[in-house]
Design an enzyme around this catalytic site. Sequence first.
Site, mmCIF file in Angstrom:
data_model
loop_
_atom_site.group_PDB
_atom_site.id
_atom_site.type_symbol
_atom_site.label_atom_id
_atom_site.label_comp_id
_atom_site.label_asym_id
_atom_site.label_seq_id
_atom_site.Cartn_x
_atom_site.Cartn_y
_atom_site.Cartn_z
ATOM 1 N N CYS A 1 38.154 51.415 69.637
ATOM 2 C CA CYS A 1 38.019 50.044 69.119
ATOM 3 C C CYS A 1 37.060 50.036 67.932
ATOM 4 O O CYS A 1 37.357 49.462 66.875
ATOM 5 C CB CYS A 1 37.523 49.128 70.236
ATOM 6 S SG CYS A 1 37.515 47.385 69.806
ATOM 7 N N CYS A 2 35.889 50.691 68.082
ATOM 8 C CA CYS A 2 34.938 50.761 66.968
ATOM 9 C C CYS A 2 35.526 51.557 65.803
ATOM 10 O O CYS A 2 35.254 51.271 64.638
ATOM 11 C CB CYS A 2 33.633 51.423 67.426
ATOM 12 S SG CYS A 2 32.519 50.332 68.314
ATOM 13 N N CYS B 1 29.534 42.763 68.216
ATOM 14 C CA CYS B 1 30.744 42.019 68.552
ATOM 15 C C CYS B 1 30.556 41.252 69.865
ATOM 16 O O CYS B 1 29.806 41.679 70.749
ATOM 17 C CB CYS B 1 31.914 42.979 68.707
ATOM 18 S SG CYS B 1 32.374 43.817 67.193
ATOM 19 N N CYS C 1 30.986 43.039 73.327
ATOM 20 C CA CYS C 1 30.081 44.168 73.576
ATOM 21 C C CYS C 1 28.619 43.801 73.378
ATOM 22 O O CYS C 1 27.775 44.674 73.182
ATOM 23 C CB CYS C 1 30.460 45.338 72.674
ATOM 24 S SG CYS C 1 32.161 45.842 72.873
ATOM 25 N N CYS D 1 27.970 52.401 67.569
ATOM 26 C CA CYS D 1 29.363 52.113 67.257
ATOM 27 C C CYS D 1 30.074 53.353 66.739
ATOM 28 O O CYS D 1 31.287 53.435 66.777
ATOM 29 C CB CYS D 1 29.468 50.981 66.244
ATOM 30 S SG CYS D 1 28.685 51.358 64.679
HETATM 31 S S1 SF4 Z 1 31.530 46.711 69.218
HETATM 32 FE FE1 SF4 Z 1 33.033 46.366 70.863
HETATM 33 S S2 SF4 Z 1 34.542 44.866 70.088
HETATM 34 FE FE2 SF4 Z 1 33.291 45.615 68.344
HETATM 35 S S3 SF4 Z 1 34.532 47.207 67.475
HETATM 36 FE FE3 SF4 Z 1 33.126 48.224 68.917
HETATM 37 S S4 SF4 Z 1 34.155 48.276 70.928
HETATM 38 FE FE4 SF4 Z 1 35.311 46.878 69.574
#
Ligand code: SF4
Length: 437
Positions: free
Chosen positions: A131-132, A212, A215, A238
């Site tokens: 995701c990151c 985010c 998170c 991240c």
């Molecule tokens: S902080 Fe969380 S929601 Fe944001 S990009 Fe990373 S995993 Fe995804």
Amino acid sequence: MALLEPAAGAVEAPRLPVLPDAGALNSAHGRMAAADAMALAVRELFPGRIALVSSFGAESAVLLHLLAMVDRTVPVVFLDTGRLFAETLQYRTRLTELLGLTDVRTIRPDPERVLAKDPHRALWMTNPDLCCHIRKTEPLRRAIEGFDAWFTGRKRFQNAVRANLPLFEAEGPRIKVNPLADWSSADLAAYAERHGLPAHPLMAEGYPSIGCVPCTSRVRPGEDGRAGRWRGLDKTECGIHVALGIDGGGAEPRPRGSDTSSEASMPLWKDGKFLEDSWTAVADDAPLPEGRAAVSLKRWRAERDELAARNTPLALLIPPGSDWRDVVPDLARFPVIVLPIEKYGDGRAYSIARLLRERDGYKGELRVTGPYIIDQVPLMRRCGIDAFETNDPILVAAFERGVWPEVKEYLQPAIEGGAEVPAGTRPWQRRRRAAAP
Ligand code: SF4
């Protein structure tokens, strides 16, 4: 497709033929004060070839103010992951105007990548590294391609990984400049106060570090300032500083602890005790494992016949905002339905639970996962949720001791009892009805 928005009229300066060596820079200037180091980098080392990358988070105002004192026209790259707090976006606008920054560039993830890898917006839960990677590393890599150097706001005190952070760092073909490397939390607070810098609005609500929404959670007294980031996950960064610097950011992170799945190994509270969870959440494009697997609503729709022919049971993941009415006839096939909670205050999983129980007659296990807090559990139970994934120590203690906060007002009517009005109404409407003759 990068969504970089360069300032009108921005001029690309030629790349420096030979970049300064980070070690030599540290030897010559490594003990320089932050403001002096920024002026040196902007005016002498990388003129026209340096940007500042800012999250406009809890401690961003100081670095941005220092930059504005040197040169307000230096590009500031702001990464909007699509999962940020509304307060962060407002804070970006406010600080930009206040400091007179003239080239703040908002970059975003490639929407096609996001759609392909995270169609249900639940990737943060099943594979946060990926995701990151798609939301942060990839767009940032594209955004800084045209620069020789960039400023970061990292500090040594933030965590063990950053404990030896130098002022200048080599990062592939670029130099990273960390002007605040040796600043303490108190230094930052004193600077912000001295210059009247506004705090991120969420700091007053218990968020000393802000990323985010899914998170980021509140930090309790005595906890480390970054304890609220990726709470419950084996993750503290991240990854952009690792991916960009070491492996070039090319490889997609695989789910931790699994080759093919996005297994969440959180303890599960169910039937009065903690259990080892036997279900594996599987990404839409990953092969199914031998054992029990949880698949998304989308995958069930796309592969229904094939999945229904399997001998092993499946769980169904219903993300917030879904409409699952077309699969109601199938619900009895699923012994477990997983409802991700994206953030504290998001009541959509409660509504889904109530509809599943009341409208659809679902009798199986309804479990939640995500950054919920202790106050939410009594509310969830009233909506029919009966299994809870968590490794938050406060929640674990509450489940084990059976001690819960008193909830004075319920935002969802009760499922049973008949004393409350039907689903879909709001507390003020219920009060009005109760007061009616
Ligand atoms: S902080 Fe969380 S929601 Fe944001 S990009 Fe990373 S995993 Fe995804």
